[in-house]
Motif scaffolding. Structure first.
Motif, PDB file in Angstrom:
ATOM      1  N   UNK A  31     -30.063 -41.029 -47.181  1.00 36.91           N
ATOM      2  CA  UNK A  31     -30.335 -42.441 -46.850  1.00 36.91           C
ATOM      3  C   UNK A  31     -31.780 -42.625 -46.395  1.00 36.91           C
ATOM      4  N   UNK A  32     -32.697 -42.020 -47.123  1.00 37.25           N
ATOM      5  CA  UNK A  32     -34.089 -42.020 -46.694  1.00 37.25           C
ATOM      6  C   UNK A  32     -35.045 -42.355 -47.827  1.00 37.25           C
ATOM      7  N   UNK A  33     -36.155 -42.936 -47.449  1.00 30.51           N
ATOM      8  CA  UNK A  33     -37.264 -43.191 -48.360  1.00 30.51           C
ATOM      9  C   UNK A  33     -38.535 -42.692 -47.680  1.00 30.51           C
ATOM     10  N   UNK A  50     -41.574 -41.442 -43.120  1.00 33.96           N
ATOM     11  CA  UNK A  50     -40.151 -41.400 -43.442  1.00 33.96           C
ATOM     12  C   UNK A  50     -39.480 -42.673 -42.954  1.00 33.96           C
ATOM     13  N   UNK A  51     -38.435 -43.056 -43.665  1.00 34.89           N
ATOM     14  CA  UNK A  51     -37.642 -44.218 -43.276  1.00 34.89           C
ATOM     15  C   UNK A  51     -36.185 -43.843 -43.439  1.00 34.89           C
ATOM     16  N   UNK A  62     -27.096 -47.368 -49.018  1.00 32.72           N
ATOM     17  CA  UNK A  62     -28.532 -47.168 -49.248  1.00 32.72           C
ATOM     18  C   UNK A  62     -28.856 -47.016 -50.729  1.00 32.72           C
ATOM     19  N   UNK A  63     -28.030 -46.290 -51.436  1.00 29.74           N
ATOM     20  CA  UNK A  63     -28.306 -46.005 -52.843  1.00 29.74           C
ATOM     21  C   UNK A  63     -28.253 -47.259 -53.720  1.00 29.74           C
ATOM     22  N   UNK A  64     -27.729 -48.349 -53.204  1.00 31.03           N
ATOM     23  CA  UNK A  64     -27.634 -49.575 -53.980  1.00 31.03           C
ATOM     24  C   UNK A  64     -28.832 -50.496 -53.795  1.00 31.03           C
ATOM     25  N   UNK A  65     -29.792 -50.088 -52.976  1.00 31.64           N
ATOM     26  CA  UNK A  65     -30.942 -50.935 -52.670  1.00 31.64           C
ATOM     27  C   UNK A  65     -32.233 -50.416 -53.320  1.00 31.64           C
ATOM     28  N   UNK A  66     -33.027 -51.344 -53.822  1.00 36.04           N
ATOM     29  CA  UNK A  66     -34.425 -51.037 -54.084  1.00 36.04           C
ATOM     30  C   UNK A  66     -35.127 -51.042 -52.722  1.00 36.04           C
ATOM     31  N   UNK A  67     -36.044 -50.104 -52.531  1.00 35.70           N
ATOM     32  CA  UNK A  67     -36.695 -49.957 -51.229  1.00 35.70           C
ATOM     33  C   UNK A  67     -38.212 -50.057 -51.373  1.00 35.70           C
ATOM     34  N   UNK A  68     -38.853 -50.490 -50.302  1.00 33.20           N
ATOM     35  CA  UNK A  68     -40.302 -50.621 -50.349  1.00 33.20           C
ATOM     36  C   UNK A  68     -40.955 -50.310 -49.020  1.00 33.20           C
TER      37      UNK A  68
END
Length: 118
Positions: free
Chosen positions: A77-79, A21-22, A29-35
């Motif tokens: 706000x998690x990935x 989890x991150x 947060x919703x405006x970012x691509x995440x990796x």
């Protein structure tokens, strides 16, 4: 300033599973691509997976071979990174980050250690 905190790592036997989890703060947060990225001892940090901010489109490194699944929950706000069929060579410190394509921004957290025993 975006802050990211990874968790969920641990020691698991080969063939086992882990869910990383991150949690993000300090930005939209919703405006970012995440990796997700990983770094094993003596090796360079490498790309693992990414998920887009729009329609949650995903991208994986070749070595994933269908074993990992990246997902996100913008309300939290998690990935996440679900890792199945783990191999000893998956042992590394895993980090999440904001990405542009497969390239990370400079928002590194402390990472979470994954150790897979044979």
């Amino acid at each position: 300033q975006v802050q990211l905190v990874e968790s969920g790592g641990g020691l698991v036997q080969a063939g086992g599973s882990l869910r990383l989890s991150c949690a993000g703060s300090g930005g939209t947060f919703s405006s970012y691509d995440m990796g997700w990225f990983r770094q094993a001892p003596g090796k360079v940090r490498e790309f693992v997976a990414a998920i887009s901010r729009i329609r949650s489109m995903t991208d994986y490194a070749n070595f994933v071979e269908g074993r990992f699944t990246i997902s996100r929950d913008n309300a939290r706000n998690s990935v996440y990174l679900q890792m199945n069929s783990l191999k000893p060579e998956d042992s590394a410190v895993y980090y999440c980050n904001v990405v542009i394509g497969r390239l990370p921004r400079d928002y590194w957290g402390q990472g979470t250690q994954v150790t897979v025993s044979s």
